[in-house]
Write an enzyme that holds these catalytic residues in place. Structure first.
Site, mmCIF file in Angstrom:
data_model
loop_
_atom_site.group_PDB
_atom_site.id
_atom_site.type_symbol
_atom_site.label_atom_id
_atom_site.label_comp_id
_atom_site.label_asym_id
_atom_site.label_seq_id
_atom_site.Cartn_x
_atom_site.Cartn_y
_atom_site.Cartn_z
ATOM 1 N N SER A 246 11.538 -41.912 -34.751
ATOM 2 C CA SER A 246 11.762 -41.886 -36.195
ATOM 3 C C SER A 246 12.904 -40.914 -36.518
ATOM 4 O O SER A 246 13.943 -40.970 -35.876
ATOM 5 C CB SER A 246 10.461 -41.522 -36.924
ATOM 6 O OG SER A 246 10.564 -41.782 -38.304
ATOM 7 N N GLU B 263 14.970 -49.086 -33.594
ATOM 8 C CA GLU B 263 13.752 -49.336 -34.357
ATOM 9 C C GLU B 263 14.126 -49.284 -35.842
ATOM 10 O O GLU B 263 15.032 -48.565 -36.239
ATOM 11 C CB GLU B 263 12.676 -48.305 -34.035
ATOM 12 C CG GLU B 263 13.108 -46.859 -34.202
ATOM 13 C CD GLU B 263 12.013 -45.983 -34.772
ATOM 14 O OE1 GLU B 263 11.237 -46.499 -35.595
ATOM 15 O OE2 GLU B 263 11.971 -44.792 -34.420
ATOM 16 N N HIS C 220 7.776 -48.081 -35.177
ATOM 17 C CA HIS C 220 6.636 -47.707 -36.002
ATOM 18 C C HIS C 220 5.425 -48.640 -35.879
ATOM 19 O O HIS C 220 4.464 -48.493 -36.631
ATOM 20 C CB HIS C 220 7.078 -47.602 -37.465
ATOM 21 C CG HIS C 220 7.921 -46.390 -37.742
ATOM 22 N ND1 HIS C 220 9.212 -46.281 -37.294
ATOM 23 C CD2 HIS C 220 7.651 -45.238 -38.407
ATOM 24 C CE1 HIS C 220 9.714 -45.112 -37.681
ATOM 25 N NE2 HIS C 220 8.783 -44.465 -38.348
#
Length: 339
Positions: free
Chosen positions: A111, A242, A309
């Site tokens: 993240s 991501e 995620h």
């Protein structure tokens, strides 16, 4: 200059610091349980003050976060830095980091943490690891995919480590209904390719959360061309991304910007993780985005891989040489820690 691979041993002291978000008081037990698990494994753990702080979308002011991180990066007694999790505003600290005095040690996370990971590898040639957060290791057990973080980080220079796609993944977070494994893996994992044919590619790994690493473009911390020339002798790159929050047109704009900035020069393939936000705009779908990019760059693209995620996650090492295979909705990632 070549890629430098840190070395993780079971006696390493883990430094826990929050370069992005820390924890609110009611969340403290998440980190406390994870720390207990690390100590049970034999690690020592040193927790910085920022881990227990959170105010205005960050653990602390930028200079405070940077000071604590700099201290841990330069501390010979700390061999591994493991932020509690990501967040929103890690990019604020980059201008305050002392990149010239960073000592080789693993940093692991995903993240918003991927901004730090990519910046350090691009600037210094020190390999960094994109994978699980420490708070996701608070359960009694880890699934086989998540648990590979330790084997990857104990791989020595000159060796290789192989990881396989997961059997199942988590569709929804259920923080109030935790299991002994933390994650609730209910959906069948299927790695796919745009061509619907097997993929076999080689290259140096780079990547992270596309929402935030895109903001490195045009800064001193996102010079991919210099990294290619200085550290990997212009070897091709395998990008892995991501996507946390970008809808399809925003994702498309970001990928076009990356292309125009030269990030995809000498790229052998791009891998996209599963995403909970692949919302279509009108009749424009995420598969359209992937197909257009594959056609423009004339490279293979894989998607719905174990990254991001929707856990679990493969541990990808920025700077490592990799061979990636996708076949029959399954995948294999071999990483070699070579110059």
């Amino acid at each position: 200059m070549t890629i430098v691979y840190p070395v993780l041993t079971s006696q390493t002291t883990i430094g826990v610091t929050a370069p992005s978000s820390g924890l609110y008081k009611e969340e403290y037990t998440l980190l406390e349980r994870a720390i207990e698990n690390m100590e049970y494994k034999g690690f020592k753990v040193k927790v910085g003050d920022t881990s227990w702080m959170q105010y205005k979308a960050k653990s602390a002011p930028a200079k405070t976060r940077a000071f604590e991180l700099n201290s841990m990066l330069q501390d010979d007694s700390i061999g591994f830095i493991f932020p509690p999790w990501g967040g929103e505003l890690l990019i604020e600290i980059l201008e305050h980091l002392d990149f010239e005095n960073v000592k080789p040690k693993w940093i692991l996370g995903y993240s918003d943490t991927s901004v730090l990971l990519l910046a350090i590898t691009l600037k210094t040639g020190i390999a960094t690891a994109h994978g699980t957060n420490i708070v996701d290791l608070r359960g009694r057990f880890s699934d086989p995919t998540t648990a590979m973080w330790e084997k990857v980080l104990t791989t020595k220079k000159g060796e290789e480590v192989v990881q396989y796609s997961s059997e199942k993944y988590q569709l929804e977070w259920q923080h109030n209904n935790e299991s002994d494994y933390v994650f609730h893996l209910t959906e069948n994992t299927k790695w796919k390719t745009i061509s619907n044919s097997p993929m076999y590619v080689k290259g140096r790994l780079l990547g992270g959360c596309i929402d935030v690493i895109r903001h490195l473009i045009g800064t001193p911390f996102g010079n991919v061309r210099a990294f290619q020339k200085q550290f990997i002798n212009n070897e091709p790159i395998i990008w892995y991304f991501e996507n946390c929050e970008l809808h399809t047109t925003d994702l498309r704009r970001t990928l076009v910007q990356m292309k125009l900035a030269g990030w995809f020069d000498h790229t052998s393939a791009i891998l996209f993780g599963r995403s909970p936000v692949n919302r279509s705009i009108e009749d424009y779908h995420v598969i359209d985005v992937y197909m257009e990019l594959a056609e423009e760059l004339e490279i293979p693209i894989g998607y719905d891989i174990d990254c991001g995620h929707l856990p679990p996650q493969i541990t990808f090492v920025n700077g490592a040489f990799a061979e990636v295979r996708i076949y029959n909705n399954a995948g294999m990632v071999t990483q070699r820690f070579i110059d």
